[in-house]
Design an enzyme around this catalytic site. Structure first.
Site, PDB file in Angstrom:
ATOM      1  N   ASN A 139      -4.338 -40.355   0.769  1.00  0.00           N
ATOM      2  CA  ASN A 139      -4.625 -41.173  -0.276  1.00  0.00           C
ATOM      3  C   ASN A 139      -3.402 -41.016  -1.528  1.00  0.00           C
ATOM      4  O   ASN A 139      -3.474 -39.731  -2.020  1.00  0.00           O
ATOM      5  CB  ASN A 139      -5.853 -41.569  -0.706  1.00  0.00           C
ATOM      6  N   GLU A 200      -0.257 -44.930   1.893  1.00  0.00           N
ATOM      7  CA  GLU A 200       0.759 -45.464   0.623  1.00  0.00           C
ATOM      8  C   GLU A 200       2.094 -44.831   0.710  1.00  0.00           C
ATOM      9  O   GLU A 200       2.926 -45.733   0.601  1.00  0.00           O
ATOM     10  CB  GLU A 200       0.134 -45.238  -0.779  1.00  0.00           C
ATOM     11  N   ASP A 246      -5.632 -47.454 -23.322  1.00  0.00           N
ATOM     12  CA  ASP A 246      -5.557 -47.890 -21.988  1.00  0.00           C
ATOM     13  C   ASP A 246      -4.538 -49.124 -22.134  1.00  0.00           C
ATOM     14  O   ASP A 246      -3.910 -49.359 -22.850  1.00  0.00           O
ATOM     15  CB  ASP A 246      -6.821 -47.985 -21.270  1.00  0.00           C
TER      16      ASP A 246
HETATM   17  C1  LIG Z   1       0.366 -46.152 -14.812  1.00  0.00           C
HETATM   18  C2  LIG Z   1      -0.704 -46.303 -14.267  1.00  0.00           C
HETATM   19  C3  LIG Z   1      -1.819 -45.388 -14.359  1.00  0.00           C
HETATM   20  C4  LIG Z   1      -3.151 -45.412 -13.710  1.00  0.00           C
HETATM   21  N1  LIG Z   1      -3.944 -44.646 -14.153  1.00  0.00           N
HETATM   22  C5  LIG Z   1      -5.104 -44.231 -13.267  1.00  0.00           C
HETATM   23  C6  LIG Z   1      -5.977 -43.380 -13.555  1.00  0.00           C
HETATM   24  O1  LIG Z   1      -6.076 -42.719 -14.587  1.00  0.00           O
HETATM   25  N2  LIG Z   1      -7.086 -43.400 -12.705  1.00  0.00           N
HETATM   26  C7  LIG Z   1      -7.468 -44.109 -11.713  1.00  0.00           C
HETATM   27  O2  LIG Z   1      -8.330 -43.868 -10.748  1.00  0.00           O
HETATM   28  N3  LIG Z   1      -6.405 -45.072 -11.441  1.00  0.00           N
HETATM   29  C8  LIG Z   1      -5.338 -45.253 -12.327  1.00  0.00           C
HETATM   30  N4  LIG Z   1      -4.558 -46.138 -11.946  1.00  0.00           N
HETATM   31  C9  LIG Z   1      -4.848 -47.038 -10.992  1.00  0.00           C
HETATM   32  C10 LIG Z   1      -4.533 -46.773  -9.462  1.00  0.00           C
HETATM   33  O3  LIG Z   1      -3.236 -45.875  -9.239  1.00  0.00           O
HETATM   34  C11 LIG Z   1      -4.462 -47.805  -8.548  1.00  0.00           C
HETATM   35  O4  LIG Z   1      -5.589 -48.714  -8.863  1.00  0.00           O
HETATM   36  C12 LIG Z   1      -4.281 -47.739  -7.265  1.00  0.00           C
HETATM   37  O5  LIG Z   1      -4.106 -48.773  -6.577  1.00  0.00           O
HETATM   38  C13 LIG Z   1      -5.625 -46.924  -6.342  1.00  0.00           C
HETATM   39  O6  LIG Z   1      -5.291 -46.917  -5.172  1.00  0.00           O
HETATM   40  P1  LIG Z   1      -6.359 -46.411  -4.086  1.00  0.00           P
HETATM   41  O7  LIG Z   1      -7.607 -47.613  -4.296  1.00  0.00           O
HETATM   42  O8  LIG Z   1      -5.825 -46.670  -2.780  1.00  0.00           O
HETATM   43  O9  LIG Z   1      -6.744 -45.239  -4.616  1.00  0.00           O
HETATM   44  C14 LIG Z   1      -3.137 -46.282 -12.733  1.00  0.00           C
HETATM   45  C15 LIG Z   1      -2.281 -47.077 -12.437  1.00  0.00           C
HETATM   46  C16 LIG Z   1      -0.951 -47.155 -12.794  1.00  0.00           C
HETATM   47  C17 LIG Z   1       0.051 -47.949 -12.287  1.00  0.00           C
END
Ligand SMILES: Cc1cc2nc3c(=O)[nH]c(=O)nc-3n(C[C@H](O)[C@H](O)[C@H](O)COP(=O)(O)O)c2cc1C
Length: 451
Positions: A139, A200, A246
């Site tokens: 992941n 991913e 944020d």
């Molecule tokens: C720039 C950026 C910063 C992010 N920061 C966080 C974070 O600090 N913690 C988090 O859990 N998700 C964060 N996200 C969101 C996740 O990367 C995003 O929701 C991702 O799709 C989660 O995928 P998953 O559900 O497959 O793990 C961020 C996304 C972006 C684009």
């Protein structure tokens, strides 16, 4: 295409701003990036450190299109195609990201920005973490990381996302790697939430070849072309993480979050460090744009979807416009329900016809003004699960955030108020009347328009 090839391409295209003057990563650099929001920037001289810093590479749709070698209008379809057809990446034995290996890690050697005086500390903002879920495999997810020691970070791990669910399946420490200075396809794929078990990195590889290499100290694989990779462990220890600005451009609260210990750092020669400014365009586009293909896919299951835009005014997360080719009277209403399924954090959605330019807010507003009636076309959903980012939502610690949601069908109404079906000709009457075109240069040539 690697980050450094993108930087070269952005320079050739005239997009890149190069700052040769020395800039301090403590507060100063964030202000410069903010002043140049929307442009890729390269800082060649960072106060006290040897790294170069890049920012803003994802701060406009044209940069994604430039990197992927496609027209901007094709971005949604390229993402949808990669999401539906992931391709397993090739493994390589040696990689640029491992040109140098440092087991004596000191995170103070990295140009980690402190963005604002009230931040909880210096924050890594463009790092993507890779973990292995015992059931679903690899992941990849963004996690903001607050530096709390020479080898330690506090990581923001949002509940229910891939990293969190993988962590909850193990009792001890979990191996993790954090990749920095990534290609645009890797950044896009890290921001996606594909169905469980879909890798991913295979989505990134479907966008552009993204070879992987095995890590040196953990059983994980990373993009070979990343600029720098941190290998370590997510511990069971928690500390206060934040404050931090944020996506909303407001302060996120301080929470107890897991500590990550870093054991090894590998990098390229002369690595580029990517600093993404929280709450600004690069953060917003990377959050929202990868949700457009999931809305598109969901709407296409119920009617013909032509395009989707997550709009910047809704902090590129809560608001969308969906464009459909309406073929039945209730297609607009069906599209609203599907859009909420395609992006569960979506709060407000407007559905328009194919003659409305969804990239032009005034056109969308025109469709709302001329085609919708609130008592007939507004769908209001109460007490829905929602985004924790919305400060106006109902937030109770330990429980899923709740909100009201609203969808507006601003497509041409097929029924009259009398209940009678409009003829095709009557529906055409809702369309804008166009003037014919002329070659205006003929009329304004050589001073004839001067008095
Ligand atoms: C720039 C950026 C910063 C992010 N920061 C966080 C974070 O600090 N913690 C988090 O859990 N998700 C964060 N996200 C969101 C996740 O990367 C995003 O929701 C991702 O799709 C989660 O995928 P998953 O559900 O497959 O793990 C961020 C996304 C972006 C684009």
């Amino acid at each position: 295409m690697s980050l450094r090839s993108f930087i070269a391409k952005a320079q050739d295209a005239g997009y890149l701003v190069t700052i040769a003057r020395e800039v301090d990563p403590y507060l100063e650099m964030a202000r410069v990036i903010n002043a140049l929001d929307g442009q890729p920037v390269l800082f060649t001289k960072v106060k006290g450190l040897s790294y170069k810093v890049v920012s803003g590479i994802c701060s406009a749709r044209e940069y994604f299109a430039l990197d992927l070698d496609i027209d901007q209008s094709q971005l949604l379809f390229a993402l949808a195609q990669a999401l539906e057809n992931p391709v397993a990446p090739q493994m390589v034995a040696s990689a640029p990201c491992q040109e140098l290996v440092e087991e004596e890690v000191d995170l103070n050697s990295l140009p980690i920005l402190t963005h604002l005086p009230d931040d909880g500390g210096p924050y890594v903002t463009a790092g993507v973490a890779i973990v292995k879920d015992p059931d679903y495999g690899r992941n990849m997810c963004f996690h903001r990381l607050m530096r709390i020691g020479p080898r330690q970070f506090a990581a923001r791990v949002v509940e229910g996302r891939g990293t969190d669910t993988a962590l909850k399946k193990t009792s001890g420490e979990s191996e993790v790697t954090i990749c920095l200075g990534n290609s645009i396809p890797v950044l896009l794929a890290a921001a996606m939430s594909p169905p469980k078990g879909v890798d991913e990195l295979s989505i990134a590889n479907a966008l552009r070849p993204t070879p992987l290499v095995k890590c040196r100290t953990v059983d994980l694989e990373v993009p070979a072309e990343s600029e720098l990779v941190l290998e370590g462990r997510i511990t069971r220890r928690t500390v206060a993480e934040g404050p931090f600005i944020d996506l909303t451009e407001t302060w996120d609260i301080v929470r107890q979050q897991p500590v990550i210990e870093i054991d090894c750092l590998t990098h390229r020669h002369h690595p580029l460090y990517h600093a993404l400014l929280p709450g600004r365009l690069e953060h917003k586009l990377l959050m929202g744009m990868p949700r457009e293909p999931t809305i598109y896919a969901a709407v296409n299951q119920v009617c013909r979807c032509k395009n989707v835009l997550i709009t910047p005014g809704g902090m590129s997360w809560l608001h969308a416009v969906v464009q459909i080719v309406k073929q039945a009277p209730d297609d607009g209403r069906k599209a609203i329900a599907a859009a909420f399924r395609g992006h569960t954090s979506l709060k407000h959605v407007v559905v328009v016809d194919e003659d409305v330019d969804l990239f032009n807010p005034a056109e969308v507003e025109w469709a709302i003004a001329t085609r919708s009636q609130a008592d007939r076309d507004l769908i209001l959903l109460e007490d829905q699960p929602s985004s924790s980012l919305d400060p106006s939502a109902i937030s109770i610690p330990g429980q899923k955030t709740r909100t009201s949601k609203m969808g507006l069908d601003a497509t041409i109404p097929w029924y009259k108020s009398t209940g009678e079906l409009r003829t095709r000709e009557e529906r055409e009457g809702f369309k804008k009347v166009e003037y014919g075109e002329v070659d205006i240069a003929v009329y304004c040539a050589s001073g004839e328009n001067r008095q």
